[in-house]
Design a protein around this motif. Structure first.
Motif, PDB file in Angstrom:
ATOM      1  N   ARG A 186      10.715  12.430   2.025  1.00 24.54           N
ATOM      2  CA  ARG A 186      10.018  11.342   2.713  1.00 24.54           C
ATOM      3  C   ARG A 186      10.972  10.573   3.621  1.00 24.54           C
ATOM      4  O   ARG A 186      10.625  10.242   4.752  1.00 24.54           O
ATOM      5  N   GLU A 206       0.834  -1.203   0.000  1.00 28.42           N
ATOM      6  CA  GLU A 206       0.000   0.000   0.000  1.00 28.42           C
ATOM      7  C   GLU A 206       0.874   1.260   0.000  1.00 28.42           C
ATOM      8  O   GLU A 206       0.618   2.207  -0.745  1.00 28.42           O
ATOM      9  N   TYR A 207       1.916   1.251   0.837  1.00 29.19           N
ATOM     10  CA  TYR A 207       2.783   2.423   0.891  1.00 29.19           C
ATOM     11  C   TYR A 207       3.558   2.580  -0.427  1.00 29.19           C
ATOM     12  O   TYR A 207       3.712   3.696  -0.931  1.00 29.19           O
ATOM     13  N   LYS A 219       9.576   1.286   5.547  1.00 27.72           N
ATOM     14  CA  LYS A 219       9.216   2.321   4.571  1.00 27.72           C
ATOM     15  C   LYS A 219      10.469   2.990   4.016  1.00 27.72           C
ATOM     16  O   LYS A 219      10.551   3.283   2.819  1.00 27.72           O
ATOM     17  N   GLU A 275       1.387   4.136  -2.910  1.00 25.00           N
ATOM     18  CA  GLU A 275       1.215   5.560  -2.590  1.00 25.00           C
ATOM     19  C   GLU A 275       2.407   6.372  -3.109  1.00 25.00           C
ATOM     20  O   GLU A 275       2.235   7.443  -3.698  1.00 25.00           O
TER      21      GLU A 275
END
Length: 90
Positions: A48, A18-19, A74, A22
């Protein structure tokens, strides 16, 4: 390279979460942005990473290793994205 190739290469490298999806969507949306304050893909990824490193540090200081690991995962994903961007610029 065009926007479609850029998106395909990113999806292949980081689009399985999902990340990751994104991040791909954000980078593709701002692909070749221009203007006085426009950021290139590397800048967006670096921003980020910097933010996530701060959160990772805060979670570690608070003893929340699980949350820190989420941030570390992440960061690792963003580092893959950065490698894709750098390789495509060569």
């Amino acid at each position: 390279m065009n926007k479609k190739d850029f998106e395909a290469n990113l999806k292949k490298a980081i689009g399985q979460t999902e990340y990751g999806d994104e991040v791909v969507a954000d980078l593709v949306e701002h692909y070749e942005s221009t203007g006085k304050y426009a950021q290139n893909s590397k800048d967006r990824i670096d921003d980020r990473i910097g933010s996530l490193k701060g959160w990772e540090k805060r979670h570690k200081e608070n003893g929340d290793e699980k949350a820190a690991q989420v941030e570390a995962d992440k960061i690792a994903l963003l580092e893959k994205a950065l490698k894709v961007v750098e390789d495509m610029e060569k």
